[in-house]
Structure formats: structure tokens, C-alpha cells
Design an enzyme around this catalytic site. Structure first.
Site, PDB file in Angstrom:
ATOM      1  N   ARG A 122       0.819  -1.229   0.000  1.00 53.27           N
ATOM      2  CA  ARG A 122       0.000   0.000   0.000  1.00 53.27           C
ATOM      3  C   ARG A 122       0.848   1.273   0.000  1.00 53.27           C
ATOM      4  NH1 ARG A 122      -2.283  -3.226  -1.628  1.00 53.27           N
ATOM      5  NH2 ARG A 122      -4.043  -4.404  -0.843  1.00 53.27           N
ATOM      6  N   CYS A 138      -9.903   0.878   3.743  1.00 51.96           N
ATOM      7  CA  CYS A 138      -9.304   0.325   4.967  1.00 51.96           C
ATOM      8  C   CYS A 138      -8.591   1.434   5.729  1.00 51.96           C
ATOM      9  CB  CYS A 138      -8.316  -0.784   4.624  1.00 51.96           C
ATOM     10  SG  CYS A 138      -9.166  -2.297   4.174  1.00 51.96           S
ATOM     11  N   GLU A 178      -3.548   3.186   7.067  1.00 51.77           N
ATOM     12  CA  GLU A 178      -3.457   3.106   5.600  1.00 51.77           C
ATOM     13  C   GLU A 178      -4.010   4.406   5.007  1.00 51.77           C
ATOM     14  OE1 GLU A 178      -4.822  -0.519   3.604  1.00 51.77           O
ATOM     15  OE2 GLU A 178      -5.573   0.710   1.950  1.00 51.77           O
TER      16      GLU A 178
HETATM   17  C1  LIG Z   1     -15.226   1.139  -0.401  1.00 50.74           C
HETATM   18  C2  LIG Z   1     -13.732   1.167  -0.624  1.00 50.74           C
HETATM   19  C3  LIG Z   1     -13.057  -0.005  -0.935  1.00 50.74           C
HETATM   20  C4  LIG Z   1     -11.665  -0.001  -1.127  1.00 50.74           C
HETATM   21  N1  LIG Z   1     -11.029  -1.173  -1.417  1.00 50.74           N
HETATM   22  C5  LIG Z   1      -9.690  -1.174  -1.604  1.00 50.74           C
HETATM   23  C6  LIG Z   1      -8.995  -2.402  -1.910  1.00 50.74           C
HETATM   24  O1  LIG Z   1      -9.583  -3.480  -2.023  1.00 50.74           O
HETATM   25  N2  LIG Z   1      -7.646  -2.339  -2.106  1.00 50.74           N
HETATM   26  C7  LIG Z   1      -6.943  -1.162  -2.020  1.00 50.74           C
HETATM   27  O2  LIG Z   1      -5.725  -1.171  -2.217  1.00 50.74           O
HETATM   28  N3  LIG Z   1      -7.572  -0.001  -1.718  1.00 50.74           N
HETATM   29  C8  LIG Z   1      -8.914   0.029  -1.513  1.00 50.74           C
HETATM   30  N4  LIG Z   1      -9.555   1.206  -1.202  1.00 50.74           N
HETATM   31  C9  LIG Z   1      -8.755   2.431  -1.000  1.00 50.74           C
HETATM   32  C10 LIG Z   1      -8.678   3.374  -2.219  1.00 50.74           C
HETATM   33  O3  LIG Z   1      -9.778   3.219  -3.058  1.00 50.74           O
HETATM   34  C11 LIG Z   1      -7.423   3.162  -3.030  1.00 50.74           C
HETATM   35  O4  LIG Z   1      -6.295   3.372  -2.219  1.00 50.74           O
HETATM   36  C12 LIG Z   1      -7.369   4.107  -4.241  1.00 50.74           C
HETATM   37  O5  LIG Z   1      -6.407   3.631  -5.140  1.00 50.74           O
HETATM   38  C13 LIG Z   1      -7.071   5.555  -3.901  1.00 50.74           C
HETATM   39  O6  LIG Z   1      -7.196   6.310  -5.107  1.00 50.74           O
HETATM   40  P1  LIG Z   1      -7.745   7.801  -5.105  1.00 50.74           P
HETATM   41  O7  LIG Z   1      -7.688   8.298  -6.498  1.00 50.74           O
HETATM   42  O8  LIG Z   1      -9.062   7.879  -4.442  1.00 50.74           O
HETATM   43  O9  LIG Z   1      -6.636   8.511  -4.232  1.00 50.74           O
HETATM   44  P2  LIG Z   1      -6.863   9.688  -3.169  1.00 50.74           P
HETATM   45  O10 LIG Z   1      -7.554   9.120  -1.975  1.00 50.74           O
HETATM   46  O11 LIG Z   1      -7.467  10.863  -3.812  1.00 50.74           O
HETATM   47  O12 LIG Z   1      -5.361  10.029  -2.808  1.00 50.74           O
HETATM   48  C14 LIG Z   1      -4.543   9.100  -2.135  1.00 50.74           C
HETATM   49  C15 LIG Z   1      -3.117   9.660  -2.138  1.00 50.74           C
HETATM   50  O13 LIG Z   1      -2.618   9.649  -3.469  1.00 50.74           O
HETATM   51  C16 LIG Z   1      -2.187  10.960  -3.852  1.00 50.74           C
HETATM   52  N5  LIG Z   1      -2.443  11.086  -5.297  1.00 50.74           N
HETATM   53  C17 LIG Z   1      -3.595  10.836  -5.965  1.00 50.74           C
HETATM   54  N6  LIG Z   1      -3.406  10.999  -7.286  1.00 50.74           N
HETATM   55  C18 LIG Z   1      -2.102  11.371  -7.458  1.00 50.74           C
HETATM   56  C19 LIG Z   1      -1.283  11.687  -8.589  1.00 50.74           C
HETATM   57  N7  LIG Z   1      -1.765  11.667  -9.832  1.00 50.74           N
HETATM   58  N8  LIG Z   1       0.006  12.023  -8.372  1.00 50.74           N
HETATM   59  C20 LIG Z   1       0.516  12.065  -7.120  1.00 50.74           C
HETATM   60  N9  LIG Z   1      -0.198  11.787  -6.016  1.00 50.74           N
HETATM   61  C21 LIG Z   1      -1.491  11.434  -6.187  1.00 50.74           C
HETATM   62  C22 LIG Z   1      -2.996  11.906  -2.976  1.00 50.74           C
HETATM   63  O14 LIG Z   1      -2.337  13.156  -2.826  1.00 50.74           O
HETATM   64  C23 LIG Z   1      -3.049  11.118  -1.670  1.00 50.74           C
HETATM   65  O15 LIG Z   1      -1.853  11.278  -0.946  1.00 50.74           O
HETATM   66  C24 LIG Z   1     -10.942   1.226  -1.017  1.00 50.74           C
HETATM   67  C25 LIG Z   1     -11.631   2.410  -0.726  1.00 50.74           C
HETATM   68  C26 LIG Z   1     -13.007   2.390  -0.525  1.00 50.74           C
HETATM   69  C27 LIG Z   1     -13.718   3.683  -0.218  1.00 50.74           C
END
Ligand SMILES: Cc1cc2nc3c(=O)[nH]c(=O)nc-3n(C[C@H](O)[C@H](O)[C@H](O)COP(=O)(O)OP(=O)(O)OC[C@H]3O[C@@H](n4cnc5c(N)ncnc54)[C@H](O)[C@@H]3O)c2cc1C
Length: 324
Positions: free
Chosen positions: A196, A245, A315
Site C-alpha cells: 500500500r 481500509c 493506511e
Molecule cells: C469502499 C472502498 C473499498 C476499497 N477497497 C480497496 C482495496 O480493495 N484495495 C486497495 O488497495 N484499496 C482500496 N480502497 C482504498 C482506495 O480506493 C485506493 O487506495 C485508491 O487507489 C485511492 O485512489 P484515489 O484516487 O481515491 O486517491 P486519493 O484518496 O485521492 O489520494 C490518495 C493519495 O494519493 C495521492 N495522489 C492521488 N493521485 C495522485 C497523482 N496523480 N500524483 C501524485 N499523487 C497522487 C494523494 O495526494 C493522496 O496522498 C478502497 C476504498 C473504498 C472507499
């Protein structure tokens, strides 16, 4: 990517000054959307987070660079928000510039020999859109990530994964821009992935990735994806407002199980509650706030430590809202 740069003149600069400077100095060099005081609760899956001084959605790399240079010149903090599905943003909001790469949404084939395919993918692409794109064409590698919300950028930063697959399995190289607007390509041996986590975080925004997939059959991949999503639906509160998570799994243990065994299911701070479906998810039951979320984290961590001696590691990424 979250950078905090303290600048005394910025502290004195109000939101209307920032708006005026932006309009006067670079308004015409910027193509995109810009909002002042936009509530970030509307851009996070758990629906918490106060207003951002600036919320910008550039249409292209030049406009993004213009924004970064504007922020850099003023010592404005910069935060890239993807789908906001793994972050907790402060109730006071964000004093600085929040950038959405929503308009960086292209998927393009760059090489297509018999046994594999290479794709160029911009990081504002929703992860599920990329997964569907691959499944429909029989490109194998990320079908197990079905059901993970957010963007490709967020998935790379956090090395998202489930059911034995992780985004790192397909990433070959990435293109990044730093806060001074310099763009460069990083090959796979120039950055690393962990559980992660990735090493990309410091001061870099990921613009795009080159990804490599093996060829398979669409029916096989969609079968796997359906299996994954039905297992997820049975074990995770997918229809509730959460930030995914809350904690990473400690070596050889499941954080959710440790939280459940410590008797935390249903525990609550304000309107934020430990899910009764999966204890590693905190749910917003109504008007929950970031401070409720953080309070609940402290309560859960203390109980788990008391019960099992394990210190849980977050996380979710907690985004502080203010300059020191
Ligand atoms: C219902 C639910 C289920 C989930 N299941 C899983 C799972 O099974 N497995 C898993 O691994 N995760 C899971 N997640 C967590 C999450 O969805 C993932 O970690 C996802 O990849 C985060 O992406 P995001 O675009 O929403 O990032 P954000 O939450 O918007 O950002 C996360 C981090 O990434 C940075 N960031 C985003 N885009 C960029 C970019 N282009 N360049 C530099 N930095 C950037 C942000 O600044 C921040 O620090 C789940 C979440 C939810 C709500």
C-alpha cells in the site's frame, strides 16, 4: 502528494487576494476550471473535509504547470486529490491549492504484439474504467482490483491491490511533474512499490503511466472480476460512505480481525462508526467529521493495543489543513 511550504507572506494573503493574483497574473495562461472555497467533503468518499483555498482542474499539462508555478512562487501548499477514496481531509479544509487531474483521462494503446499489449494511461482515469477497458479487450493483470474506487494516480501512489493482484504488476514506467513544473519519465527501476505504498510520493505528481498487460479472454477476465466483486460485496461495506481500509494489515495479521477481536465493531465517535460488516472500515453515518474520524482512530488503536499488544499503522492518509 501533499506538500506543505510555510511562507509568511502567504499567511497574510487572504482568499480574495489569491483569486485576484491568479486572475491578473495567469488567468489567460490557464485552461481549466477553478473554484475558491470549494468544500472537499464533496470530493472525498467519506464526505469529510472543509474548504480548499483553491480547487483547480487543469485541462492540460501546460495549465497544470502554470498552476504549480503560481503556487511555488507564493509558497502555497499543493495537494493532488484523486478520487478522495483513501484520505481524511481536515475539517478546516486546505490552505493552499488542491489539484484534480480529472481531465487527464486518456487511455491509448502504444504497442500490441501477439502475446501482450502496452497502454498509455493518464492518471485521472478512474481505476474502474481502466479495469473495464482491459476486461472488455481481454487484457489481463488488474481484473482482481475490480471494485476498488478512485483513480489510476491514487492506485499507483498507494499500490492498490486485492485478490492477489496489485497495480505494480502492470506499471512499467510513469511520467511525473515536480512542483517547479519539470516533467520527466521514471523507469520501473527508478521507483519502488511496497505494501500500500510507493516511493513516488515526495513532491511529484504522476501524470501518466505506461502499463503492460498479458492477453487473455474477456469471458475469463469478466468471470474473475464478477467473483471478486461478489466476495467484496459480502465482506465489505461497499455501499456506505468510507475511506477504505483505515489500517494496514500488520505482518501475518488482518487489521480488521484485530479490531473486531478487541470488541470495537460499532464503536462510535460522533457520526463516524466502526463498520459492523468489516471492522477495518469506518463509516460516516450522517454528519461525521475528520475530527470524529481521528478521535475514533485513537480509541480503536488504544483498544487494539491493550487487547493484542499490536500498534496499528494507518493506511488512510490524513491531510492536515493548515500552515504551522
Ligand atoms: C469502499 C472502498 C473499498 C476499497 N477497497 C480497496 C482495496 O480493495 N484495495 C486497495 O488497495 N484499496 C482500496 N480502497 C482504498 C482506495 O480506493 C485506493 O487506495 C485508491 O487507489 C485511492 O485512489 P484515489 O484516487 O481515491 O486517491 P486519493 O484518496 O485521492 O489520494 C490518495 C493519495 O494519493 C495521492 N495522489 C492521488 N493521485 C495522485 C497523482 N496523480 N500524483 C501524485 N499523487 C497522487 C494523494 O495526494 C493522496 O496522498 C478502497 C476504498 C473504498 C472507499
Amino acid at each position: 502528494m501533499c506538500t506543505k511550504l510555510v511562507n509568511a507572506s502567504l499567511k497574510r494573503q487572504g482568499m480574495s487576494d489569491i483569486r485576484e493574483s491568479f486572475n491578473n497574473e495567469i488567468g489567460t495562461d490557464f485552461r481549466g476550471e477553478i473554484m475558491y472555497g470549494e468544500m472537499l467533503s464533496g470530493h472525498t468518499s467519506i464526505a469529510v473535509g472543509g474548504p480548499a483555498d483553491m480547487y483547480v482542474l487543469p485541462y492540460d499539462a501546460v495549465s497544470l504547470k502554470t498552476c504549480l508555478m503560481f503556487a511555488n512562487d507564493r509558497g502555497l501548499a499543493v495537494l493532488v486529490l484523486g478520487g478522495g477514496t483513501n484520505v481524511i481531509v481536515d475539517d478546516n479544509g486546505y490552505r493552499g491549492m488542491v489539484i484534480s487531474l480529472k481531465h487527464f483521462n486518456m487511455i491509448k494503446t502504444t504497442d500490441d504484439p501477439d502475446e501482450r499489449v502496452d497502454l498509455f494511461v493518464e492518471t485521472g482515469v478512474p481505476l474502474q474504467r481502466l479495469i473495464n477497458y482491459c476486461i472488455e479487450r481481454g487484457y489481463a493483470g488488474i481484473e482482481g482490483l475490480t471494485g476498488i474506487p478512485g483513480t489510476v494516480g491514487g492506485a499507483i501512489i498507494g499500490n492498490s491491490g486485492s485478490f492477489g493482484q496489485e497495480i505494480r504488476d502492470v506499471v512499467e514506467s510513469i511520467v511525473v511533474i515536480n512542483l517547479s513544473g519539470m516533467i520527466k519519465r521514471l523507469e520501473r527501476d527508478e521507483f519502488s512499490f511496497g505494501y500500500r505504498r510507493s516511493s513516488v510520493e515526495q513532491g511529484l505528481i504522476i501524470l501518466s503511466a505506461n502499463m503492460r498487460f498479458k492477453k487473455s479472454e474477456p469471458e475469463v477476465l469478466s468471470g474473475k472480476a464478477s467473483e471478486c466483486i461478489s466476495r467484496k460485496k459480502n465482506t465489505q461495506p461497499l455501499s456506505e460512505r468510507s475511506a477504505g481500509c483505515v489500517y494496514m494489515n500488520p505482518e501475518g495479521r488482518a487489521a480488521g480481525m484485530l479490531i473486531e477481536e478487541a470488541g470495537c465493531k460499532g464503536m462510535r465517535a460522533g457520526d463516524i462508526e466502526v463498520s459492523r460488516v468489516h471492522a477495518n472500515y469506518f463509516i460516516n453515518r450522517g454528519n461525521g467529521t475528520a475530527s470524529d474520524f481521528l478521535k475514533l482512530m485513537k480509541m480503536v488503536e488504544a483498544r487494539v493495543f491493550e487487547h493484542s499488544g499490536v500498534s496499528l499503522e494507518p493506511e488512510v492518509r490524513v491531510i492536515a489543513g493548515k500552515h504551522e
